[in-house]
Scaffold this motif. Structure first.
Motif, PDB file in Angstrom:
ATOM      1  N   UNK A 106     -26.221  48.007  -4.423  1.00 41.08           N
ATOM      2  CA  UNK A 106     -27.118  47.969  -3.274  1.00 41.08           C
ATOM      3  C   UNK A 106     -27.425  49.404  -2.857  1.00 41.08           C
ATOM      4  N   UNK A 107     -28.720  49.727  -2.668  1.00 38.92           N
ATOM      5  CA  UNK A 107     -29.055  51.083  -2.210  1.00 38.92           C
ATOM      6  C   UNK A 107     -28.465  51.319  -0.821  1.00 38.92           C
ATOM      7  N   UNK A 108     -27.732  52.409  -0.657  1.00 38.77           N
ATOM      8  CA  UNK A 108     -27.132  52.697   0.646  1.00 38.77           C
ATOM      9  C   UNK A 108     -26.966  54.196   0.875  1.00 38.77           C
ATOM     10  N   UNK A 109     -27.197  54.611   2.113  1.00 41.07           N
ATOM     11  CA  UNK A 109     -26.985  56.004   2.518  1.00 41.07           C
ATOM     12  C   UNK A 109     -25.914  56.090   3.594  1.00 41.07           C
ATOM     13  N   UNK A 110     -25.024  55.112   3.645  1.00 46.45           N
ATOM     14  CA  UNK A 110     -24.018  55.113   4.703  1.00 46.45           C
ATOM     15  C   UNK A 110     -24.706  54.921   6.046  1.00 46.45           C
ATOM     16  N   UNK A 111     -24.470  55.852   6.975  1.00 44.62           N
ATOM     17  CA  UNK A 111     -25.068  55.695   8.304  1.00 44.62           C
ATOM     18  C   UNK A 111     -26.403  56.419   8.459  1.00 44.62           C
ATOM     19  N   UNK A 112     -26.931  56.982   7.361  1.00 43.64           N
ATOM     20  CA  UNK A 112     -28.232  57.654   7.414  1.00 43.64           C
ATOM     21  C   UNK A 112     -29.328  56.696   6.971  1.00 43.64           C
ATOM     22  N   UNK A 113     -30.565  56.969   7.426  1.00 43.56           N
ATOM     23  CA  UNK A 113     -31.697  56.129   7.047  1.00 43.56           C
ATOM     24  C   UNK A 113     -32.099  56.370   5.597  1.00 43.56           C
ATOM     25  N   UNK A 114     -32.145  57.644   5.205  1.00 36.82           N
ATOM     26  CA  UNK A 114     -32.534  58.003   3.833  1.00 36.82           C
ATOM     27  C   UNK A 114     -31.655  59.162   3.378  1.00 36.82           C
ATOM     28  N   UNK A 115     -31.548  59.345   2.037  1.00 31.89           N
ATOM     29  CA  UNK A 115     -30.700  60.422   1.532  1.00 31.89           C
ATOM     30  C   UNK A 115     -31.080  60.788   0.102  1.00 31.89           C
ATOM     31  N   UNK A 116     -30.608  61.963  -0.328  1.00 30.41           N
ATOM     32  CA  UNK A 116     -30.853  62.382  -1.717  1.00 30.41           C
ATOM     33  C   UNK A 116     -29.572  62.323  -2.540  1.00 30.41           C
ATOM     34  N   UNK A 117     -28.435  62.100  -1.892  1.00 29.83           N
ATOM     35  CA  UNK A 117     -27.156  62.013  -2.614  1.00 29.83           C
ATOM     36  C   UNK A 117     -26.386  60.738  -2.237  1.00 29.83           C
ATOM     37  N   UNK A 118     -26.919  59.559  -2.603  1.00 27.35           N
ATOM     38  CA  UNK A 118     -26.170  58.338  -2.277  1.00 27.35           C
ATOM     39  C   UNK A 118     -24.862  58.277  -3.068  1.00 27.35           C
TER      40      UNK A 118
END
Length: 165
Positions: A5-17
């Protein structure tokens, strides 16, 4: 193999999932070579229109060109975005992201105009078309799609006038 599942933890978007399906993307790229050729034509760089040169920003911002790997599409669904080296193919999709440094509702440098108006810095967004991985194909196949993502693009100074009736 299990679909992540695509996830960035508590961020909306990220470049290092934490997890990124490079192998799935490489396979999808092999199977969709035609799509890739089309994309390379349509993915023109974003043009920023700066008609007015300001000496001081009313709303301070921070800008970065980010190779996003996970972000929500305009329907709010988190997606893996294709960015990086996949076998022989290198795909780079940099997005210019500009975010407000002010707190929500904070007034602009221009300040407030007494009792007639107040100012506020507001985050604005721009839609970007990016190549993403659709994990919800039948038979658990993943496939590349062009999807739309709304990302922070500038910080506007909004003036709210109070009108006496």
């Amino acid at each position: 193999e299990m679909l992540l599942q695509p996830s960035c933890g508590n961020q909306t978007y990220c470049s290092q999932p934490a997890h990124y399906p490079s192998l799935l993307i490489a396979r999808a790229l092999e199977g969709q070579a035609g799509l890739l050729a089309r994309l390379m034509d349509t993915n023109a760089p974003d043009v920023s229109l700066n008609a007015v040169v300001a000496t001081e920003e009313a709303c301070p911002t921070t800008t970065a060109n980010i190779p996003l790997r996970v972000a929500p599409n305009v329907r709010g669904k988190q997606m893996f975005i294709v960015n990086g080296q996949f076998g022989a193919q290198k795909l780079q999709q940099l997005v210019r992201v500009t975010t407000c440094l002010t707190e929500e509702g904070e007034s602009c440098a221009a300040g407030n105009f007494g009792r007639i108006a107040r100012t506020e810095c507001r985050q604005r967004h721009t839609e970007h078309k990016l190549v993403a991985l659709d994990m919800e194909q039948e038979e658990g196949r993943a496939e590349l799609v062009i999807d739309t993502f709304s990302l922070p693009s500038c910080c506007s100074c909004v003036i709210q006038s109070f009108i006496d009736f």
